[in-house]
Write an enzyme that holds these catalytic residues in place. Structure first.
Site, PDB file in Angstrom:
ATOM      1  N   HIS A  69       0.823  -1.210   0.000  1.00 18.58           N
ATOM      2  CA  HIS A  69       0.000   0.000   0.000  1.00 18.58           C
ATOM      3  C   HIS A  69       0.860   1.264   0.000  1.00 18.58           C
ATOM      4  O   HIS A  69       0.433   2.305   0.472  1.00 18.58           O
ATOM      5  CB  HIS A  69      -0.958   0.018   1.200  1.00 18.58           C
ATOM      6  CG  HIS A  69      -1.653  -1.289   1.440  1.00 18.58           C
ATOM      7  ND1 HIS A  69      -2.416  -1.917   0.464  1.00 18.58           N
ATOM      8  CD2 HIS A  69      -1.688  -2.100   2.522  1.00 18.58           C
ATOM      9  CE1 HIS A  69      -2.900  -3.048   0.945  1.00 18.58           C
ATOM     10  NE2 HIS A  69      -2.462  -3.194   2.192  1.00 18.58           N
ATOM     11  N   ARG A  70       2.088   1.131  -0.523  1.00 14.27           N
ATOM     12  CA  ARG A  70       3.034   2.250  -0.608  1.00 14.27           C
ATOM     13  C   ARG A  70       3.502   2.748   0.765  1.00 14.27           C
ATOM     14  O   ARG A  70       4.007   3.859   0.891  1.00 14.27           O
ATOM     15  CB  ARG A  70       2.443   3.422  -1.402  1.00 14.27           C
ATOM     16  CG  ARG A  70       2.124   3.086  -2.868  1.00 14.27           C
ATOM     17  CD  ARG A  70       3.377   2.648  -3.614  1.00 14.27           C
ATOM     18  NE  ARG A  70       3.166   2.490  -5.040  1.00 14.27           N
ATOM     19  CZ  ARG A  70       2.838   1.336  -5.635  1.00 14.27           C
ATOM     20  NH1 ARG A  70       2.653   0.244  -4.894  1.00 14.27           N
ATOM     21  NH2 ARG A  70       2.700   1.263  -6.936  1.00 14.27           N
ATOM     22  N   LEU A  71       3.346   1.920   1.781  1.00 12.50           N
ATOM     23  CA  LEU A  71       3.850   2.265   3.118  1.00 12.50           C
ATOM     24  C   LEU A  71       5.272   1.703   3.254  1.00 12.50           C
ATOM     25  O   LEU A  71       5.524   0.731   3.967  1.00 12.50           O
ATOM     26  CB  LEU A  71       2.920   1.715   4.206  1.00 12.50           C
ATOM     27  CG  LEU A  71       1.477   2.234   4.139  1.00 12.50           C
ATOM     28  CD1 LEU A  71       0.636   1.611   5.252  1.00 12.50           C
ATOM     29  CD2 LEU A  71       1.460   3.764   4.240  1.00 12.50           C
TER      30      LEU A  71
END
Length: 215
Positions: free
Chosen positions: A190-192
């Site tokens: 989730h692009r974390l």
């Protein structure tokens, strides 16, 4: 022009936590380099090298890392090349190791020190014979009319040194990048992403401090 906005993937190779971080950045770099080699990535030692010319224009190119230790990262090149000319007037440099398959990047910011002739010769004699010949052939970054010019020069130098060892060219040398900071990036779902930045308490010397960066 093509629209690339929908071209994406998730990063699923796992995270990087504070518990994974040694006090110095070097053990982690050694571990990640070993894992990149074990994963059989193509050219795991390839790094993007960025330099800046006298007008402030940045340039990038791929160079192979040849050695690293707590003193820095080492590469070799023609001392008449464009990057070498940049480094004569501006020793600041940055590196990027793009290990996409492992969802990893390592970014280095620092300055260069030119290696001694002894250090350069020690490496030069380990190069394959044809690579030693090639070091004599190309006036790197200069304009040439055709590939045949290079091939003809290669055959000429090959014949010249066919009966003996190849001497070290006076215009061929190397650099050590002394890092001021080293950033480790591990892709996350989730692009974390996980990002940790090592910096020295004093520029180019002293103990390392580490902090997490927002993705």
């Amino acid at each position: 022009m093509g629209d690339l906005s929908d071209l994406r993937r998730e990063y699923t190779h796992g995270g990087l936590t504070e518990a994974d971080l040694p006090e110095s950045p070097w053990p982690l770099f050694e571990k990640w380099m070993e894992q990149a080699c074990e994963a059989k990535l193509e050219d795991p030692t390839a790094m993007v090298v960025a330099t800046v010319d006298e007008t402030g224009q940045p340039y990038q190119r791929i160079v192979l890392l040849k050695r690293f230790d707590e003193k820095g990262f080492v590469f070799y090149t023609n001392l008449g090349s464009r990057k070498a000319k940049h480094l004569e007037t501006n020793p600041k440099i940055s590196l990027l190791f793009p290990w996409h398959t492992l969802d990893r990047q390592v970014a280095v910011v620092g300055r260069v020190e030119q290696l001694t002739n002894t250090e350069v010769l020690k490496y030069f004699v380990t190069r394959p014979w044809e690579s030693q010949i090639a070091a004599w052939v190309s006036k790197q970054s200069s304009r040439i009319s055709a590939r045949q010019v290079l091939e003809s020069k290669f055959m000429e130098i090959k014949s010249k040194f066919s009966k003996g060892e190849v001497p070290l060219p006076s215009f061929w040398g190397g650099y050590r990048i002394v890092p001021e900071s080293i950033e480790y990036w591990q892709g996350g779902e989730h692009r974390l992403h996980d990002r940790f930045l090592y910096t020295r308490e004093q520029p180019f010397s002293g103990d390392w401090q580490v902090e997490r960066l927002a993705p």
